[in-house]
Design an enzyme around this catalytic site. Structure first.
Site, short mmCIF file in Angstrom:
data_model
loop_
_atom_site.label_atom_id
_atom_site.label_comp_id
_atom_site.label_asym_id
_atom_site.label_seq_id
_atom_site.Cartn_x
_atom_site.Cartn_y
_atom_site.Cartn_z
N LYS A 186 0.83 -1.21 0.00
CA LYS A 186 0.00 0.00 0.00
C LYS A 186 0.87 1.28 0.00
CE LYS A 186 -3.85 -2.37 0.10
NZ LYS A 186 -3.55 -3.73 0.47
C1 PLP Z 1 -9.68 -3.19 -1.31
C2 PLP Z 1 -9.07 -3.80 -0.10
N1 PLP Z 1 -9.79 -3.82 1.04
C3 PLP Z 1 -9.30 -4.35 2.16
C4 PLP Z 1 -8.04 -4.88 2.21
C5 PLP Z 1 -7.54 -5.49 3.49
O1 PLP Z 1 -6.38 -4.89 3.95
P1 PLP Z 1 -5.35 -5.73 4.86
O2 PLP Z 1 -4.58 -6.62 3.93
O3 PLP Z 1 -4.49 -4.67 5.46
O4 PLP Z 1 -6.14 -6.49 5.83
C6 PLP Z 1 -7.25 -4.90 1.06
C7 PLP Z 1 -5.90 -5.48 1.10
O5 PLP Z 1 -5.30 -5.85 0.13
C8 PLP Z 1 -7.78 -4.35 -0.13
O6 PLP Z 1 -7.07 -4.36 -1.26
#
Ligand code: PLP
Length: 404
Positions: free
Chosen positions: A198
């Site tokens: 990210k």
């Molecule tokens: C669109 C979206 N929502 C939620 C998440 C969840 O984030 P995390 O991996 O930090 O739990 C991601 C992670 O790739 C994502 O791409």
């Protein structure tokens, strides 16, 4: 270049961690706190300030942020939340964690995002009393049409939570001006991820941004088992000794989780946040170079749709390729690129078609999501890439698509 003189493998996304980030983490490790300490609050305040939110609640992942937001809204069994099908599993799963059901919405086949029309269609498929929320996703760092989506949500009386996991640093045009994602101009909460691919990273991590003291307080409590330390909010009377709050006591009015983020992670987050503008500028410059160099491959390959006004966070550089008319299999193209040291990925296969969700709801026809999915391919994009890396990707892609 690697030490063997071979070009380094280009991942589709990658963190940029420098010596000063490492030094910041080392300093945290030498401090008194490893889990929740002063750096958590400092990180929260810094992110809130950057995105124009009154509050930010740091937690252990973007998924945890979405779950905390869903719980802060009070979602539960019997409720339904609308989620665009073109997203990572987490957006829908966070709704399911609460016991609520997901109504999948279609997306624009060109942007992959929820639109006011697809939101309306999804809400019309749900019994009015059950629809409680919608979670628009800012796919690839572009921003969904928030004002129009919020207007439809208001018409149906549902809350809006932005899945902004791709969009830390993005902004959009609304009313009189340009506002940052996270300022919640058209939502109750916005959820970020600080996973390594990210905009900035804390290893694993996430944040809920909001203007609402009530949502923030609830998310903060649910992040740590639902524990309430404020005597003014205790209800049982058991926490007082001679009329004074007992120093050891906490109360649990509702059940929460351990979704805390560590001071170590927040040290990294603070150091990374200082570089966010530089990272965003580099991502935008690389995206502009891709746009320019890929232009001759149109109409078989088209660059991402750029939003009007505001700025993308350029989390991904996702092109649209007409594999069918080129008579090419996407997997073969990906394998050929990989053999040339180039990683690509598909964001995303529609979530409504996952076996778990198919079992929960009879067949859904979401042609926009299917069309977007069929064509999309995310090319390498991260701040440490050199201009020549983009040139290498474009040349290898043109060859793999037999367009050169
Ligand atoms: C669109 C979206 N929502 C939620 C998440 C969840 O984030 P995390 O991996 O930090 O739990 C991601 C992670 O790739 C994502 O791409």
């Amino acid at each position: 270049m690697t030490s063997a003189g071979k070009p380094a493998f280009l991942h589709y996304g990658h963190q940029s961690v420098d010596e000063d980030d490492i030094a910041a983490v080392a300093a945290a490790l030498r401090g008194d706190f490893l889990t929740t300490g002063p750096l958590v609050q400092r990180f929260e305040e810094a992110v809130a300030g950057r995105v124009g939110a009154r509050h930010a609640v740091a937690c252990s992942s973007g998924t945890a942020a979405l779950h905390l937001a869903a719980m802060a809204l009070g979602l539960g069994p019997g409720d339904v939340a609308v989620v665009p099908s073109l997203t990572f599993l987490a957006t829908a799963n966070a709704v399911r964690f609460t016991g609520a059901e997901v109504a999948f919405a279609d997306v624009d086949p060109e942007t992959g995002m929820l639109t006011p029309a697809t939101l309306r269609a999804a809400l019309e498929s749900v019994a009015p009393a059950r629809a409680k929320a919608v979670l628009p996703v800012h796919l690839a760092g572009m921003v969904a049409d928030m004002a129009a989506i919020a207007a439809v949500a208001a018409e149906f009386g549902v809350a809006v939570v932005e899945d902004a996991c791709h969009a830390l640093g993005a902004s959009y045009q609304t009313g009189g001006g340009i506002v940052p994602v996270g300022s919640c101009a058209h939502s109750g909460m916005a959820c970020f991820s600080t996973h390594p691919v990210k905009a900035i990273t804390t290893g694993e991590g996430g944040l809920v941004a909001t203007q609402s003291a009530e949502f923030a307080e609830r998310a903060r409590r649910l992040r740590s088992h639902g524990m309430e330390y404020d005597p003014a909010r205790w209800t049982s009377g058991a926490g007082f000794e001679d009329g004074k709050p007992a120093p050891w006591y906490y109360e649990m009015p509702e059940i929460g989780y351990n979704y805390r983020l560590t001071d170590i992670a927040c040290a990294l987050g603070l150091s990374q946040l200082g570089k966010l503008d530089r990272f965003l500028a580099r991502r935008a410059a690389l995206a502009a170079r891709y746009d320019r160099l890929l232009a001759p491959l149109a109409p078989h390959l088209r660059p991402p749709v750029r939003p009007e006004g505001g700025g993308s966070a350029w989390h991904l550089y996702a092109v649209r390729i007409d594999f069918a008319s080129l008579k090419l299999a996407r997997g073969e193209v990906m394998r050929q690129l990989r053999a040339n040291g180039i990683g690509t990925q598909v964001h995303y296969a529609p979530v409504h078609a996952q076996p778990y969700y198919r079992r929960r709801r009879s067949a859904l026809d979401l042609p926009g999501a299917e069309t977007y999915y069929r064509r999309t391919l995310s090319l390498p994009l991260y701040p440490a890439m050199a201009d020549e890396d983009v040139d290498r990707v474009v040349a290898a892609l043109a060859a793999a698509l037999k367009l050169r």
